[in-house]
Write an enzyme that holds these catalytic residues in place. Structure first.
Site, PDB file in Angstrom:
ATOM      1  N   PHE A   1      46.951-125.938  40.356  1.00  0.00           N
ATOM      2  CA  PHE A   1      46.768-127.193  39.635  1.00  0.00           C
ATOM      3  C   PHE A   1      48.132-127.781  39.313  1.00  0.00           C
ATOM      4  CE2 PHE A   1      45.554-130.249  36.437  1.00  0.00           C
ATOM      5  CZ  PHE A   1      44.425-130.788  37.021  1.00  0.00           C
TER       6      PHE A   1
ATOM      7  N   GLU B   1      46.247-142.723  46.966  1.00  0.00           N
ATOM      8  CA  GLU B   1      45.758-141.670  46.065  1.00  0.00           C
ATOM      9  C   GLU B   1      46.883-140.709  45.690  1.00  0.00           C
ATOM     10  OE1 GLU B   1      43.983-140.499  43.977  1.00  0.00           O
ATOM     11  OE2 GLU B   1      41.928-140.050  44.519  1.00  0.00           O
ATOM     12  N   ASP B   2      46.730-140.087  44.550  1.00  0.00           N
ATOM     13  CA  ASP B   2      47.708-139.081  44.140  1.00  0.00           C
ATOM     14  C   ASP B   2      47.504-137.773  44.900  1.00  0.00           C
ATOM     15  OD1 ASP B   2      45.293-138.587  42.851  1.00  0.00           O
ATOM     16  OD2 ASP B   2      46.163-138.288  40.868  1.00  0.00           O
TER      17      ASP B   2
HETATM   18  P1  IMP Z   1      38.695-134.729  44.758  1.00  0.00           P
HETATM   19  O1  IMP Z   1      37.525-135.658  44.623  1.00  0.00           O
HETATM   20  O2  IMP Z   1      38.317-133.305  44.475  1.00  0.00           O
HETATM   21  O3  IMP Z   1      39.446-134.871  46.050  1.00  0.00           O
HETATM   22  O4  IMP Z   1      39.636-135.055  43.542  1.00  0.00           O
HETATM   23  C1  IMP Z   1      40.603-135.988  43.589  1.00  0.00           C
HETATM   24  C2  IMP Z   1      41.108-136.291  42.191  1.00  0.00           C
HETATM   25  O5  IMP Z   1      41.100-135.130  41.357  1.00  0.00           O
HETATM   26  C3  IMP Z   1      42.551-136.693  42.278  1.00  0.00           C
HETATM   27  O6  IMP Z   1      42.671-138.071  42.457  1.00  0.00           O
HETATM   28  C4  IMP Z   1      43.111-136.213  40.958  1.00  0.00           C
HETATM   29  O7  IMP Z   1      42.930-137.213  39.974  1.00  0.00           O
HETATM   30  C5  IMP Z   1      42.273-135.023  40.595  1.00  0.00           C
HETATM   31  N1  IMP Z   1      42.984-133.754  40.951  1.00  0.00           N
HETATM   32  C6  IMP Z   1      42.688-132.895  41.946  1.00  0.00           C
HETATM   33  N2  IMP Z   1      43.543-131.864  41.972  1.00  0.00           N
HETATM   34  C7  IMP Z   1      44.426-132.091  40.974  1.00  0.00           C
HETATM   35  C8  IMP Z   1      45.592-131.369  40.500  1.00  0.00           C
HETATM   36  O8  IMP Z   1      46.017-130.323  41.005  1.00  0.00           O
HETATM   37  N3  IMP Z   1      46.235-131.947  39.441  1.00  0.00           N
HETATM   38  C9  IMP Z   1      45.838-133.086  38.848  1.00  0.00           C
HETATM   39  N4  IMP Z   1      44.766-133.794  39.264  1.00  0.00           N
HETATM   40  C10 IMP Z   1      44.068-133.295  40.316  1.00  0.00           C
HETATM   41 MG    MG Z   2      43.108-139.393  40.795  1.00  0.00          MG
END
Ligand code: IMP
Ligand code: MG
Length: 179
Positions: free
Chosen positions: A152, A99-100
């Site tokens: 972000f 994951e990123d």
């Molecule tokens: P989660 O389900 O809230 O953990 O979201 C994960 C996904 O949200 C990541 O795989 C990203 O694609 C996106 N995401 C969350 N934070 C960021 C950020 O700071 N920049 C860009 N994408 C983000």
């Molecule tokens: Mg993502």
């Protein structure tokens, strides 16, 4: 594009070191296993491409696309599978989700639930970035590149409205860009 960046959080050199460290850890842990790298599109493609070349044990790769974000900067809390794995044979495989960024954790919690139901031998998470302050789901990374504060971020695959993925570093976006 570069004018929209407030601050560089991880430079190209720092990212290279992080990816080398993660590759070495994974190489050590997956000797003799049936490693399948599962990249979560699209944010992890740059990380995936670099990470797989630092892994020195045999592995295969696959891709999933999920969406939880819509077009904003806050998760909607609803996860949708847009593209499933190509392989049907997850049983017995050692899945490593690449994951990123691990933010609320809602996306990965859902992915782990879906993939666990297919009886892999093991399932672990490798995330480039971790924002622990923002966690809502009980999801922890087995391999984590760097913890970052609640800003972000974009670049090195990460986007805002599909932009900035091609920046070679990770930077915080100026709030004026998304507010
Ligand atoms: P989660 O389900 O809230 O953990 O979201 C994960 C996904 O949200 C990541 O795989 C990203 O694609 C996106 N995401 C969350 N934070 C960021 C950020 O700071 N920049 C860009 N994408 C983000
Ligand atoms: Mg993502």
């Amino acid at each position: 594009m570069i004018n929209d960046i407030e601050k560089v959080l991880l430079s190209e050199e720092e990212l290279k070191k992080i990816v080398e460290r993660l590759g070495a850890e994974i190489t050590k842990d997956y000797e003799g296993k049936k490693l399948v790298l599962v990249s979560v599109l699209k944010g992890s493609v740059v990380f995936m491409a670099d990470l797989m070349r630092e892994i020195k044990v045999p592995c295969t790769i696959d891709f999933m696309a999920v969406s939880s974000y819509g077009s904003g900067t806050k998760t909607s809390g609803v996860v949708k599978i847009i593209k499933d794995l190509d392989t049907d044979v997850v049983e017995g495989a050692d899945l490593l989700i690449v994951e990123d960024i691990l933010d609320s954790g809602v996306t990965l919690e859902y992915l782990i639930k879906v993939l666990s139901a297919r009886n892999p031998n093991s399932i672990k998470i490798c995330t480039l970035l971790d924002k622990p302050e923002r966690r809502k789901a009980k999801v922890y990374a087995d391999y984590s590149g760097a913890q970052i504060p609640d800003a972000f971020v974009v670049g090195y695959g990460l986007d805002f409205n599909e932009k900035y993925r091609n920046l070679p570093f990770v930077g915080a976006l100026k709030p004026a860009v998304y507010e």
